[in-house]
Design a protein around this motif. Structure first.
Motif, PDB file in Angstrom:
ATOM      1  N   CYS A   1       7.566  -3.401  -1.253  1.00 44.60           N
ATOM      2  CA  CYS A   1       7.969  -3.737   0.115  1.00 44.60           C
ATOM      3  C   CYS A   1       7.965  -2.496   1.003  1.00 44.60           C
ATOM      4  CB  CYS A   1       9.353  -4.388   0.119  1.00 44.60           C
ATOM      5  SG  CYS A   1       9.379  -6.100  -0.443  1.00 44.60           S
ATOM      6  N   ARG A   2       8.453  -1.392   0.470  1.00 43.17           N
ATOM      7  CA  ARG A   2       8.454  -0.148   1.251  1.00 43.17           C
ATOM      8  C   ARG A   2       7.033   0.297   1.553  1.00 43.17           C
ATOM      9  NH1 ARG A   2      12.388   1.313  -2.565  1.00 43.17           N
ATOM     10  NH2 ARG A   2      10.930   2.767  -3.584  1.00 43.17           N
ATOM     11  N   GLN A   3       6.180   0.247   0.575  1.00 47.49           N
ATOM     12  CA  GLN A   3       4.806   0.696   0.764  1.00 47.49           C
ATOM     13  C   GLN A   3       4.039  -0.180   1.746  1.00 47.49           C
ATOM     14  OE1 GLN A   3       3.340   3.571  -0.671  1.00 47.49           O
ATOM     15  NE2 GLN A   3       5.515   3.922  -1.036  1.00 47.49           N
ATOM     16  N   LEU A   4       4.348  -1.475   1.740  1.00 49.31           N
ATOM     17  CA  LEU A   4       3.632  -2.415   2.607  1.00 49.31           C
ATOM     18  C   LEU A   4       4.331  -2.645   3.939  1.00 49.31           C
ATOM     19  CD1 LEU A   4       2.722  -5.045  -0.144  1.00 49.31           C
ATOM     20  CD2 LEU A   4       1.138  -3.454   0.971  1.00 49.31           C
ATOM     21  N   GLY A   5       5.503  -2.052   4.115  1.00 51.02           N
ATOM     22  CA  GLY A   5       6.262  -2.241   5.352  1.00 51.02           C
ATOM     23  C   GLY A   5       6.790  -3.648   5.511  1.00 51.02           C
ATOM     24  N   LEU A   6       7.211  -4.264   4.401  1.00 50.34           N
ATOM     25  CA  LEU A   6       7.702  -5.633   4.421  1.00 50.34           C
ATOM     26  C   LEU A   6       9.217  -5.665   4.354  1.00 50.34           C
ATOM     27  CD1 LEU A   6       5.232  -7.199   1.808  1.00 50.34           C
ATOM     28  CD2 LEU A   6       5.022  -7.242   4.309  1.00 50.34           C
TER      29      LEU A   6
ATOM     30  N   ALA B   1       7.870 -12.546  -2.307  1.00 47.48           N
ATOM     31  CA  ALA B   1       7.888 -11.157  -2.756  1.00 47.48           C
ATOM     32  C   ALA B   1       6.494 -10.693  -3.177  1.00 47.48           C
ATOM     33  CB  ALA B   1       8.857 -10.992  -3.917  1.00 47.48           C
ATOM     34  N   PRO B   2       6.181  -9.438  -2.898  1.00 48.04           N
ATOM     35  CA  PRO B   2       4.892  -8.907  -3.352  1.00 48.04           C
ATOM     36  C   PRO B   2       4.879  -8.746  -4.868  1.00 48.04           C
ATOM     37  CG  PRO B   2       6.224  -7.147  -2.416  1.00 48.04           C
ATOM     38  CD  PRO B   2       6.966  -8.428  -2.158  1.00 48.04           C
ATOM     39  N   ARG B   3       3.710  -8.892  -5.434  1.00 53.90           N
ATOM     40  CA  ARG B   3       3.563  -8.668  -6.873  1.00 53.90           C
ATOM     41  C   ARG B   3       2.190  -8.069  -7.149  1.00 53.90           C
ATOM     42  NH1 ARG B   3       2.850 -14.364  -6.593  1.00 53.90           N
ATOM     43  NH2 ARG B   3       0.789 -15.036  -7.344  1.00 53.90           N
ATOM     44  N   VAL B   4       2.121  -7.329  -8.233  1.00 52.10           N
ATOM     45  CA  VAL B   4       0.878  -6.668  -8.611  1.00 52.10           C
ATOM     46  C   VAL B   4       0.003  -7.659  -9.363  1.00 52.10           C
ATOM     47  CG1 VAL B   4      -0.162  -4.759  -9.869  1.00 52.10           C
ATOM     48  CG2 VAL B   4       2.054  -4.439  -8.744  1.00 52.10           C
ATOM     49  N   GLU B   5      -1.216  -7.861  -8.879  1.00 48.66           N
ATOM     50  CA  GLU B   5      -2.167  -8.779  -9.518  1.00 48.66           C
ATOM     51  C   GLU B   5      -3.096  -8.066 -10.488  1.00 48.66           C
ATOM     52  OE1 GLU B   5      -3.351 -12.750  -7.191  1.00 48.66           O
ATOM     53  OE2 GLU B   5      -4.276 -10.931  -6.412  1.00 48.66           O
ATOM     54  N   ARG B   6      -3.543  -6.856 -10.078  1.00 47.62           N
ATOM     55  CA  ARG B   6      -4.445  -6.090 -10.922  1.00 47.62           C
ATOM     56  C   ARG B   6      -4.081  -4.612 -10.784  1.00 47.62           C
ATOM     57  NH1 ARG B   6      -9.796  -8.618 -12.971  1.00 47.62           N
ATOM     58  NH2 ARG B   6      -9.034  -7.198 -14.550  1.00 47.62           N
ATOM     59  N   ILE B   7      -4.428  -3.863 -11.835  1.00 46.87           N
ATOM     60  CA  ILE B   7      -4.152  -2.430 -11.826  1.00 46.87           C
ATOM     61  C   ILE B   7      -5.312  -1.716 -12.507  1.00 46.87           C
ATOM     62  CG2 ILE B   7      -2.817  -2.515 -13.982  1.00 46.87           C
ATOM     63  CD1 ILE B   7      -0.941  -0.424 -12.669  1.00 46.87           C
ATOM     64  N   ASP B   8      -5.729  -0.591 -11.927  1.00 50.80           N
ATOM     65  CA  ASP B   8      -6.780   0.222 -12.529  1.00 50.80           C
ATOM     66  C   ASP B   8      -6.391   1.680 -12.376  1.00 50.80           C
ATOM     67  OD1 ASP B   8      -7.865   1.260  -9.947  1.00 50.80           O
ATOM     68  OD2 ASP B   8      -8.506  -0.814  -9.638  1.00 50.80           O
TER      69      ASP B   8
ATOM     70  N   THR C   1      -0.488  -8.774  -4.070  1.00 53.08           N
ATOM     71  CA  THR C   1      -0.502  -9.989  -3.262  1.00 53.08           C
ATOM     72  C   THR C   1       0.894 -10.208  -2.681  1.00 53.08           C
ATOM     73  OG1 THR C   1      -0.933 -12.374  -3.271  1.00 53.08           O
ATOM     74  CG2 THR C   1      -0.025 -11.447  -5.279  1.00 53.08           C
ATOM     75  N   PHE C   2       0.944 -10.722  -1.444  1.00 52.28           N
ATOM     76  CA  PHE C   2       2.238 -10.920  -0.783  1.00 52.28           C
ATOM     77  C   PHE C   2       2.111 -12.005   0.283  1.00 52.28           C
ATOM     78  CE2 PHE C   2      -0.167  -7.800   1.553  1.00 52.28           C
ATOM     79  CZ  PHE C   2       0.075  -8.078   2.886  1.00 52.28           C
ATOM     80  N   GLY C   3       3.257 -12.538   0.709  1.00 49.83           N
ATOM     81  CA  GLY C   3       3.271 -13.550   1.760  1.00 49.83           C
ATOM     82  C   GLY C   3       3.738 -14.905   1.275  1.00 49.83           C
ATOM     83  N   ARG C   4       3.661 -15.885   2.153  1.00 51.18           N
ATOM     84  CA  ARG C   4       4.121 -17.229   1.839  1.00 51.18           C
ATOM     85  C   ARG C   4       3.204 -17.900   0.831  1.00 51.18           C
ATOM     86  NH1 ARG C   4       3.231 -17.684   7.105  1.00 51.18           N
ATOM     87  NH2 ARG C   4       1.946 -19.537   6.735  1.00 51.18           N
ATOM     88  N   PRO C   5       3.734 -18.774  -0.018  1.00 50.04           N
ATOM     89  CA  PRO C   5       2.883 -19.556  -0.919  1.00 50.04           C
ATOM     90  C   PRO C   5       1.852 -20.350  -0.118  1.00 50.04           C
ATOM     91  CG  PRO C   5       5.183 -19.759  -1.558  1.00 50.04           C
ATOM     92  CD  PRO C   5       5.178 -19.027  -0.238  1.00 50.04           C
ATOM     93  N   GLY C   6       0.605 -20.297  -0.540  1.00 49.89           N
ATOM     94  CA  GLY C   6      -0.467 -20.969   0.174  1.00 49.89           C
ATOM     95  C   GLY C   6      -1.090 -20.127   1.260  1.00 49.89           C
TER      96      GLY C   6
ATOM     97  N   ARG D   1      -4.420  -3.229  -1.168  1.00 51.55           N
ATOM     98  CA  ARG D   1      -4.608  -2.266  -2.259  1.00 51.55           C
ATOM     99  C   ARG D   1      -3.768  -1.021  -2.000  1.00 51.55           C
ATOM    100  NH1 ARG D   1      -7.799  -1.362  -6.576  1.00 51.55           N
ATOM    101  NH2 ARG D   1      -8.175   0.825  -7.118  1.00 51.55           N
ATOM    102  N   LEU D   2      -3.014  -0.612  -3.004  1.00 52.60           N
ATOM    103  CA  LEU D   2      -2.219   0.607  -2.935  1.00 52.60           C
ATOM    104  C   LEU D   2      -2.850   1.632  -3.874  1.00 52.60           C
ATOM    105  CD1 LEU D   2       1.433  -0.842  -3.022  1.00 52.60           C
ATOM    106  CD2 LEU D   2       0.050  -0.200  -1.026  1.00 52.60           C
ATOM    107  N   ALA D   3      -3.348   2.718  -3.296  1.00 54.12           N
ATOM    108  CA  ALA D   3      -4.026   3.742  -4.088  1.00 54.12           C
ATOM    109  C   ALA D   3      -3.021   4.727  -4.666  1.00 54.12           C
ATOM    110  CB  ALA D   3      -5.044   4.480  -3.228  1.00 54.12           C
ATOM    111  N   PHE D   4      -3.353   5.275  -5.835  1.00 51.30           N
ATOM    112  CA  PHE D   4      -2.502   6.268  -6.474  1.00 51.30           C
ATOM    113  C   PHE D   4      -2.690   7.660  -5.883  1.00 51.30           C
ATOM    114  CE2 PHE D   4      -2.843   3.426 -10.421  1.00 51.30           C
ATOM    115  CZ  PHE D   4      -1.685   2.750 -10.084  1.00 51.30           C
ATOM    116  N   GLY D   5      -3.811   7.884  -5.202  1.00 54.35           N
ATOM    117  CA  GLY D   5      -4.064   9.193  -4.619  1.00 54.35           C
ATOM    118  C   GLY D   5      -4.900  10.094  -5.511  1.00 54.35           C
ATOM    119  N   ARG D   6      -5.048   9.721  -6.756  1.00 53.83           N
ATOM    120  CA  ARG D   6      -5.906  10.472  -7.679  1.00 53.83           C
ATOM    121  C   ARG D   6      -6.314   9.543  -8.818  1.00 53.83           C
ATOM    122  NH1 ARG D   6      -0.663  12.084  -9.204  1.00 53.83           N
ATOM    123  NH2 ARG D   6      -0.247  11.979 -11.453  1.00 53.83           N
TER     124      ARG D   6
END
Length: 241
Positions: A179-184, A192-199, A206-211, A217-222
Motif C-alpha cells: 500500500c505504501r509503495q503504490l500510494g493506496l 488489498a494488493p497482493r503479489v501475483e508473480r515474482i522474479d 494486483t490491486f483494486g476492487r474485485p472485477g 510492477r514494483l522493481a527491486f532496483g537491482r
C-alpha cells in the motif's frame, strides 16, 4: 527493471517445466524430459523404448527438433510468462559426452534415471539455433547468442513457494508495504494488493476492487542473485514493527 526476452526464454526452457518436442517432417508431438546445460544447450532424456527415441534415431545422425515449453503460472489468475520455442539439431550422446551431460542434467533436475543412461535411457543434445517467445498473441524472435548468454531466473523454480510464504506468514506487513509503495489507502481485505508473480527483478502486484483489479510492477532496483538475496532485501520490510 524486468527480465529480457532472452532471459525469459532461457528461464522457461531451463528444465523445470514440461516440454513437447516436434521433429522436422514428422507429424505429432512428443512429451520429453529436458534440461539445459550452462551454455544453454538443450538436453533430452529419452527412454530407449519410446516413439521419440525411434524418431531421433542413431547417435551419428542429427535431427532437426523444436522444443516447446509453456509457462505454468504459480497461482490461479496470475499471468503466464508465455511460451518458449527453441530449435536446433539434436544428436545422441555417448561415452564421456553422455556422462558429462548427465551431470549437467542432474544439476537442474536430479533423477535416478540418469544412472541408466546407455541402457534404459538415452541423452540427446542440441545447441539452440533459433529461439522464439510467444506471449499475448505476439511472437518475438530472440537472438541465439543473447539466449546463450542469458541466465535462467533462480526464483522461477521456487516462485509458488515464495508467494505462499509471503501470503501466509507475512500477509499483514506485506499488505502495508505494498500500500505504501503504490500510494493506496487501507481498505477492505478484498481490495488489498497482493503479489501475483515474482522474479529476480521485481514483483507484479494486483490491486483494486474485485472485477476491476489493476496490475503494477514494483522493481527491486537491482538484479537479485537468488532466494537468499531476496530474503535479505525483504527482511526489513517483513520484520518491521
Amino acid at each position: 527493471m524486468r527480465p529480457s526476452p532472452a532471459e525469459i526464454v532461457r528461464t522457461l526452457v531451463a528444465g523445470r517445466l514440461p516440454g513437447l518436442v516436434h521433429l522436422a517432417c514428422r507429424p505429432g508431438l512428443h512429451h520429453a524430459r529436458h534440461a539445459t546445460d550452462p551454455e544453454g544447450r538443450v538436453l533430452l532424456l529419452v527412454p530407449v523404448v519410446s516413439d521419440l527415441a525411434a524418431a531421433l534415431g542413431a547417435e551419428d545422425r542429427a535431427v532437426a527438433v523444436v522444443l516447446d515449453v509453456l509457462d505454468l503460472p504459480p497461482a490461479a489468475g496470475a499471468p503466464s510468462l508465455g511460451r518458449a520455442l527453441v530449435s536446433g539439431w539434436a544428436r545422441r550422446l555417448a561415452g564421456d559426452e553422455a556422462r558429462a551431460a548427465a551431470v549437467d542434467f542432474a544439476t537442474v533436475e536430479p533423477t535416478g534415471d540418469l544412472l541408466d543412461v546407455g541402457t534404459r535411457f538415452r541423452l540427446f543434445r542440441f545447441e539452440v539455433a533459433e529461439a522464439r517467445w510467444h506471449r499475448a498473441g505476439e511472437l518475438r524472435r530472440v537472438d541465439p547468442q543473447a539466449y546463450a548468454e542469458a541466465e535462467p531466473d533462480p526464483l522461477h523454480p521456487v516462485e509458488a513457494e515464495l508467494l505462499a510464504e509471503l501470503g501466509e506468514d507475512h500477509a499483514s506487513r506485506l499488505t502495508d508495504y505494498l500500500c505504501r509503495q503504490l500510494g493506496l489507502a487501507a481498505g477492505p481485505a478484498e481490495h488489498a494488493p497482493r503479489v501475483e508473480r515474482i522474479d529476480r527483478y521485481g514483483m507484479l502486484v494486483t490491486f483494486g476492487r474485485p472485477g476491476a483489479r489493476r496490475r503494477a510492477r514494483l522493481a527491486f532496483g537491482r538484479r537479485l542473485a537468488g532466494r537468499a538475496e531476496l530474503t535479505r532485501l525483504l527482511h526489513p520490510v517483513l520484520r518491521a514493527g
